[in-house]
Design an enzyme around this catalytic site. Sequence first.
Site, PDB file in Angstrom:
ATOM      1  N   ASN A 210       0.850  -1.207   0.000  1.00  0.00           N
ATOM      2  CA  ASN A 210       0.000   0.000   0.000  1.00  0.00           C
ATOM      3  C   ASN A 210       0.875   1.242   0.000  1.00  0.00           C
ATOM      4  O   ASN A 210       2.098   1.146  -0.017  1.00  0.00           O
ATOM      5  CB  ASN A 210      -0.953  -0.038   1.210  1.00  0.00           C
ATOM      6  CG  ASN A 210      -0.193  -0.082   2.521  1.00  0.00           C
ATOM      7  OD1 ASN A 210       0.550   0.825   2.857  1.00  0.00           O
ATOM      8  ND2 ASN A 210      -0.348  -1.185   3.260  1.00  0.00           N
ATOM      9  N   ASP A 278      -4.640  -6.292   5.438  1.00  0.00           N
ATOM     10  CA  ASP A 278      -5.644  -7.131   6.107  1.00  0.00           C
ATOM     11  C   ASP A 278      -5.606  -8.559   5.573  1.00  0.00           C
ATOM     12  O   ASP A 278      -5.965  -9.494   6.284  1.00  0.00           O
ATOM     13  CB  ASP A 278      -7.044  -6.549   5.867  1.00  0.00           C
ATOM     14  CG  ASP A 278      -7.228  -5.232   6.607  1.00  0.00           C
ATOM     15  OD1 ASP A 278      -6.639  -5.091   7.695  1.00  0.00           O
ATOM     16  OD2 ASP A 278      -7.941  -4.343   6.101  1.00  0.00           O
ATOM     17  N   LYS A 288       7.613 -17.588 -10.776  1.00  0.00           N
ATOM     18  CA  LYS A 288       6.971 -16.393 -11.331  1.00  0.00           C
ATOM     19  C   LYS A 288       5.794 -16.788 -12.230  1.00  0.00           C
ATOM     20  O   LYS A 288       5.931 -17.664 -13.080  1.00  0.00           O
ATOM     21  CB  LYS A 288       8.013 -15.601 -12.131  1.00  0.00           C
ATOM     22  CG  LYS A 288       7.490 -14.290 -12.627  1.00  0.00           C
ATOM     23  CD  LYS A 288       8.494 -13.564 -13.488  1.00  0.00           C
ATOM     24  CE  LYS A 288       7.810 -12.399 -14.180  1.00  0.00           C
ATOM     25  NZ  LYS A 288       8.600 -11.882 -15.272  1.00  0.00           N
ATOM     26  N   ASP A 306      -4.227  -9.738  13.274  1.00  0.00           N
ATOM     27  CA  ASP A 306      -4.463  -8.338  13.625  1.00  0.00           C
ATOM     28  C   ASP A 306      -3.427  -7.934  14.686  1.00  0.00           C
ATOM     29  O   ASP A 306      -3.561  -8.309  15.857  1.00  0.00           O
ATOM     30  CB  ASP A 306      -5.898  -8.186  14.159  1.00  0.00           C
ATOM     31  CG  ASP A 306      -6.254  -6.735  14.375  1.00  0.00           C
ATOM     32  OD1 ASP A 306      -5.369  -5.960  14.792  1.00  0.00           O
ATOM     33  OD2 ASP A 306      -7.414  -6.377  14.124  1.00  0.00           O
ATOM     34  N   ILE A 307      -2.392  -7.217  14.271  1.00  0.00           N
ATOM     35  CA  ILE A 307      -1.261  -6.919  15.158  1.00  0.00           C
ATOM     36  C   ILE A 307      -1.701  -6.065  16.350  1.00  0.00           C
ATOM     37  O   ILE A 307      -1.370  -6.354  17.499  1.00  0.00           O
ATOM     38  CB  ILE A 307      -0.116  -6.248  14.365  1.00  0.00           C
ATOM     39  CG1 ILE A 307       0.407  -7.235  13.313  1.00  0.00           C
ATOM     40  CG2 ILE A 307       1.003  -5.781  15.293  1.00  0.00           C
ATOM     41  CD1 ILE A 307       1.456  -6.682  12.384  1.00  0.00           C
ATOM     42  N   PHE A 325      -3.303   3.446  15.065  1.00  0.00           N
ATOM     43  CA  PHE A 325      -3.578   4.493  14.085  1.00  0.00           C
ATOM     44  C   PHE A 325      -4.704   4.018  13.186  1.00  0.00           C
ATOM     45  O   PHE A 325      -4.789   2.830  12.867  1.00  0.00           O
ATOM     46  CB  PHE A 325      -2.330   4.806  13.252  1.00  0.00           C
ATOM     47  CG  PHE A 325      -1.520   5.931  13.836  1.00  0.00           C
ATOM     48  CD1 PHE A 325      -0.908   5.789  15.069  1.00  0.00           C
ATOM     49  CD2 PHE A 325      -1.387   7.136  13.162  1.00  0.00           C
ATOM     50  CE1 PHE A 325      -0.180   6.821  15.631  1.00  0.00           C
ATOM     51  CE2 PHE A 325      -0.657   8.183  13.709  1.00  0.00           C
ATOM     52  CZ  PHE A 325      -0.053   8.031  14.948  1.00  0.00           C
ATOM     53  N   LYS A 339     -13.216   1.332  16.234  1.00  0.00           N
ATOM     54  CA  LYS A 339     -11.954   0.576  16.169  1.00  0.00           C
ATOM     55  C   LYS A 339     -11.317   0.471  17.553  1.00  0.00           C
ATOM     56  O   LYS A 339     -10.810  -0.582  17.942  1.00  0.00           O
ATOM     57  CB  LYS A 339     -11.001   1.258  15.177  1.00  0.00           C
ATOM     58  CG  LYS A 339      -9.697   0.514  14.953  1.00  0.00           C
ATOM     59  CD  LYS A 339      -8.920   1.071  13.769  1.00  0.00           C
ATOM     60  CE  LYS A 339      -7.592   0.327  13.612  1.00  0.00           C
ATOM     61  NZ  LYS A 339      -6.822   0.760  12.461  1.00  0.00           N
ATOM     62  N   LYS A 343     -10.576  -3.227  19.011  1.00  0.00           N
ATOM     63  CA  LYS A 343      -9.188  -3.698  19.128  1.00  0.00           C
ATOM     64  C   LYS A 343      -8.716  -3.757  20.577  1.00  0.00           C
ATOM     65  O   LYS A 343      -7.657  -4.295  20.854  1.00  0.00           O
ATOM     66  CB  LYS A 343      -8.244  -2.770  18.350  1.00  0.00           C
ATOM     67  CG  LYS A 343      -8.661  -2.518  16.926  1.00  0.00           C
ATOM     68  CD  LYS A 343      -8.074  -3.527  15.987  1.00  0.00           C
ATOM     69  CE  LYS A 343      -8.472  -3.207  14.559  1.00  0.00           C
ATOM     70  NZ  LYS A 343      -7.784  -3.998  13.592  1.00  0.00           N
TER      71      LYS A 343
END
Length: 402
Positions: A210, A278, A288, A306-307, A325, A339, A343
Amino acid sequence: MTGKRVLLIVGGGIAAYKALELTRLLRKAGVAVRPILTKAGAEFVTALSLSALAEDKVYGELFSLTDEAEMGHIELSRSADLVVVAPATADLIAKAAHGLAGDLASTTLLATDKPVLMAPAMNVRMWLHPATRRNIETLKTDGVLFVGPDEGAMACGEFGPGRLVEPPVIFEAIMDALRGPAARPLAGRHALVTAGPTFEPIDPVRGITNRSSGRQGYAIAGALARLGARVTLVSGPVALPTPLGVDRIDVETAREMLAACQAALPADVGVFVAAVADWRIDEVFGAKLKKEKGGPPALTFVENPDILAALAASGPQRPKLVIGFAAETNDVEAHARAKLARKGCDWIIANDVTEPGVMGGDENAVLLISRDKTERWTRAAKDSVARDLAQRIAQDLTASPS
Ligand SMILES: Cc1cc2nc3c(=O)[nH]c(=O)nc-3n(C[C@H](O)[C@H](O)[C@H](O)COP(=O)(O)O)c2cc1C
């Protein structure tokens, strides 16, 4: 800083010339500088230059009748508010770590009752040598402060960690040390920070990632280190230099990031800034993928760990303060508050990534959401958000015992 005194030990390395600039910066700030120039140091810069810039006598000999009569070596070691070694050569570091006292510089380091700040400078192999690693650990345990070294091209033509940090950075570290413990409210605390994207492989050459630049997390890691914390930065692939005083662990995937975070515990605070994927590809292709193989490949995904949730639920090892964050694109506060509950973390720092210049840019506009309130911070540079957050963390942690 007028009235403050620094005893500056200049060791025998190429970077000794930077001690002259450092002396100038300190004098400009009103700090008195009393130099000790080692025999090897005098091979690189002259006592005359150092004395002219320091506006003081330069000391060099342990067995000097005149020096000893004017100011004994023990008195010299106590005559300042701070002892600075710049450049701190491998030799000076080794002598200090082993308590050797065969010359004026090492005797002073052994005899002083004042804080000591070292700015190491040496060839990368010398810096990475197990003997130097042991010596640095010993000195850190003894309470010696360090600034640097930097990473980069060296005078010897090699590349890596070992370069003396630039004089303005040493100057800032000296200012922090002279301000005393108030400037280092996180001394003795361990902070764990994650930053950057993760990279989830598809095949040996492709993957899913990302746009996270890692800048906000790196700035937070640096700001926590400046407040005295020992910082472990677990980083996805980014193109950023490691902030000063931060231990960096490089990872690629979400699972590697989780394992590195768990291995870094216990920590007093965990700041989870990384943009963790995710999902990952269920089965990574061993070779390849070929275009000719008829049509696009069918990729199936599985959920990544999920850290943030895992670290917030890590039992007795759980950091006292767990901060997540949240990058949101709509209903920022509502999503972030949901969230926080989901969490099990203590604070969520929420940002609206649809705002121009936030994702991958230099600025951030954040909300700090805790269980009982929401604070809206004005848009500011990521460095400034990092400093403010580090101060808030320090306030929170110092309100509770370590
Ligand atoms: C050209 C040259 C450059 C050197 N640069 C460094 C250096 O950057 N760091 C270091 O640890 N030693 C360096 N050395 C080796 C030190 O000068 C040597 O270990 C010396 O004994 C250190 O003395 P000191 O304890 O007074 O610093 C260099 C030696 C030479 C000849």
